[in-house]
Motif scaffolding. Structure first.
Motif, PDB file in Angstrom:
ATOM      1  N   GLY A  14       0.817  -1.219   0.000  1.00  0.00           N
ATOM      2  CA  GLY A  14       0.000   0.000   0.000  1.00  0.00           C
ATOM      3  C   GLY A  14       0.845   1.261   0.000  1.00  0.00           C
ATOM      4  O   GLY A  14       1.949   1.300  -0.559  1.00  0.00           O
ATOM      5  N   ILE A  16       2.687   3.249   2.197  1.00  0.00           N
ATOM      6  CA  ILE A  16       4.057   3.453   2.675  1.00  0.00           C
ATOM      7  C   ILE A  16       5.052   2.577   1.916  1.00  0.00           C
ATOM      8  O   ILE A  16       6.196   2.983   1.701  1.00  0.00           O
ATOM      9  CB  ILE A  16       4.150   3.228   4.205  1.00  0.00           C
ATOM     10  N   ALA A  37       3.493  -9.744  -1.873  1.00  0.00           N
ATOM     11  CA  ALA A  37       2.240 -10.394  -1.493  1.00  0.00           C
ATOM     12  C   ALA A  37       1.293  -9.343  -0.952  1.00  0.00           C
ATOM     13  O   ALA A  37       1.680  -8.529  -0.113  1.00  0.00           O
ATOM     14  CB  ALA A  37       2.505 -11.464  -0.429  1.00  0.00           C
ATOM     15  N   VAL A  39      -3.162  -8.978  -0.146  1.00  0.00           N
ATOM     16  CA  VAL A  39      -4.492  -9.568  -0.283  1.00  0.00           C
ATOM     17  C   VAL A  39      -5.323  -8.837  -1.337  1.00  0.00           C
ATOM     18  O   VAL A  39      -6.280  -9.392  -1.855  1.00  0.00           O
ATOM     19  CB  VAL A  39      -5.249  -9.576   1.079  1.00  0.00           C
ATOM     20  N   CYS A  75       4.789  -4.262   5.269  1.00  0.00           N
ATOM     21  CA  CYS A  75       4.110  -2.960   5.246  1.00  0.00           C
ATOM     22  C   CYS A  75       2.591  -3.155   5.253  1.00  0.00           C
ATOM     23  O   CYS A  75       1.864  -2.518   4.488  1.00  0.00           O
ATOM     24  CB  CYS A  75       4.517  -2.168   4.005  1.00  0.00           C
ATOM     25  N   THR A  76       2.125  -4.051   6.076  1.00  0.00           N
ATOM     26  CA  THR A  76       0.682  -4.323   6.195  1.00  0.00           C
ATOM     27  C   THR A  76       0.097  -3.507   7.339  1.00  0.00           C
ATOM     28  O   THR A  76       0.838  -2.915   8.120  1.00  0.00           O
ATOM     29  CB  THR A  76       0.479  -5.801   6.556  1.00  0.00           C
ATOM     30  N   ASN A  78      -1.147  -2.807  11.060  1.00  0.00           N
ATOM     31  CA  ASN A  78      -0.397  -3.195  12.269  1.00  0.00           C
ATOM     32  C   ASN A  78      -0.687  -4.611  12.760  1.00  0.00           C
ATOM     33  O   ASN A  78       0.210  -5.341  13.154  1.00  0.00           O
ATOM     34  CB  ASN A  78      -0.718  -2.233  13.416  1.00  0.00           C
ATOM     35  N   HIS A  81       1.209  -7.450  11.366  1.00  0.00           N
ATOM     36  CA  HIS A  81       2.671  -7.496  11.543  1.00  0.00           C
ATOM     37  C   HIS A  81       3.109  -8.797  12.213  1.00  0.00           C
ATOM     38  O   HIS A  81       3.995  -9.486  11.709  1.00  0.00           O
ATOM     39  CB  HIS A  81       3.163  -6.299  12.373  1.00  0.00           C
TER      40      HIS A  81
END
Ligand SMILES: NC(=O)c1ccc[n+]([C@@H]2O[C@H](COP(=O)([O-])OP(=O)(O)OC[C@H]3O[C@@H](n4cnc5c(N)ncnc54)[C@H](O)[C@@H]3O)[C@@H](O)[C@H]2O)c1
Length: 350
Positions: A14, A16, A37, A39, A75-76, A78, A81
């Motif tokens: 996304g 960031i 990767a 979703v 970078c998902t 929180n 993580h």
């Protein structure tokens, strides 16, 4: 024979990842991003288009982790993580993860101890440590500019900037509001400059003052007011084992003239200093001294610097420059803010 490039995979492609992490990795000549990767297929495709290389795309990061990768950049939202870090470490990859490393101390301990056991580099991308004023001030403090620090005043206060994306406003994805989004930045940087004294008692409040209503229009667009279930304001008073204290204020919405106030002020027995403005105050004999430190402008963007630091730790087998043992202190404070609000009393940390 030419050395093989380091192979990097991304989990989460996304905002960031694209705006800050990709330029950071691309600045390193011995690295290639080989897999992503996400979703959301559209996000992953956008990522591949923007990076321009030959990148394999996955919707399930566990499949991506079967590839031969040296490191994974997470970078998902929180709350993803911890599972993503755990899976990456278990697959034998070094891990760079966006902040907060995780949203509970229990999770941080679990992933930190696993990284230590596996001998892998684990670093939370607290990029504000790599901003030019941060590095310069820390150096100045270590050369005696402040003396013993007895108090810190930390602010991560926005007037009308609430990130409207699901990963920020739903507790199940974010683990918290401005505490976990921006409070974590200012708190980490301040504690880093104080050499991480251990927090022992925390009294805090966390509230949703505006986000359920429409009295403050969001400058980053509207959000799901009904589903919003995190705080939009929090404040805390923290005691440390060395006798120092700290106040924290953080918000996404509130009536203040500043668009954003991301700052802290450190009070020492020899001098005081403000971050990031680098203004200082002291006294010599009967003369008050004050001014602004001259910050060298030699650095790249902070995220790029952080990624280069991670790369060095990983390739030279040096200790992480954001060790999990520090991240856990930051999260212990934020966790205690929520507990203090819930229990209506000060929280004593073990
Ligand atoms: N350091 C900074 O200044 C900064 C700024 C913004 C965000 N962040 C942090 O970066 C992280 C991501 O924030 P963002 O703004 O890029 O959010 P975003 O919503 O733009 O991107 C998150 C991406 O993760 C994907 N995702 C969600 N669940 C997933 C899963 N299970 N597997 C794979 N992908 C998944 C989403 O589809 C999305 O594309 C957060 O932890 C946030 O705190 C840091």
């Amino acid at each position: 024979m030419a050395r093989r490039k380091l192979r990097i995979g991304f989990i989460g492609t996304g905002g960031i990842a694209l705006s800050a992490h990709v330029p950071g990795w691309q600045a390193l000549p011995d690295v290639e991003i080989v897999a992503v990767a996400d979703v959301r297929e559209t996000a992953a495709q956008g990522f591949v288009k923007a990076t321009g290389g030959r990148v394999q795309v996955f919707s399930d990061y566990r499949e991506m982790l079967k590839l031969d990768l040296d490191a994974v950049d997470i970078c998902t939202p929180n709350k993803v993580h911890t599972p993503a870090v755990l899976a990456s470490l278990q697959a034998g990859k070094h891990v760079l993860c966006e902040k907060p490393l995780a949203t509970t101390t229990k999770e941080i301990r679990k992933i930190g101890e696993l990284a230590d056991r596996m001998g892998l580099t684990l670093m939370s991308c607290q990029h504000m440590r790599w901003q030019a004023p941060s590095l310069a001030l820390r150096d100045w403090i270590h050369h005696g500019g402040l003396g013993e620090v007895y108090h810190a005043r930390v602010r991560a206060m926005r007037r009308a900037k609430l990130p409207p994306r699901p990963g920020f406003i739903y507790e199940r994805l974010s683990g918290g509001g401005p505490c976990m989004d921006i409070g974590v930045h200012a708190l980490d940087a301040a504690l880093w400059m104080m050499d991480f004294p251990r927090p022992v008692r925390v009294s805090g409040t966390s509230k949703t003052n505006f986000a359920k209503g429409r009295r403050i229009p969001g400058q980053w667009g509207d959000w799901d007011h009904e589903g919003f279930d995190v705080e939009d304001f929090a404040a805390a008073f923290v005691h440390f084992d060395n006798g120092a204290t700290l106040t924290l204020e953080t918000a996404w919405l509130g009536h203040q003239v500043e668009d954003e106030d991301m700052s802290f002020q450190l009070y020492g027995l020899r001098g005081g200093v403000k971050w990031p403005s680098a203004e200082f105050a002291s006294v010599h004999g009967r003369t008050f001294t004050q001014g602004t430190l001259k910050i060298p402008e030699t650095l790249d963007k902070a995220h790029t610097e952080a990624i280069q630091a991670f790369h060095q730790c990983m390739t030279r087998r040096k200790p992480s420059l954001v060790p999990w043992t520090e991240s856990i202190q930051v999260i212990a404070i934020l966790e205690a803010v929520y507990a203090s609000q819930k229990k209506g009393r000060e929280i004593v940390l073990k």
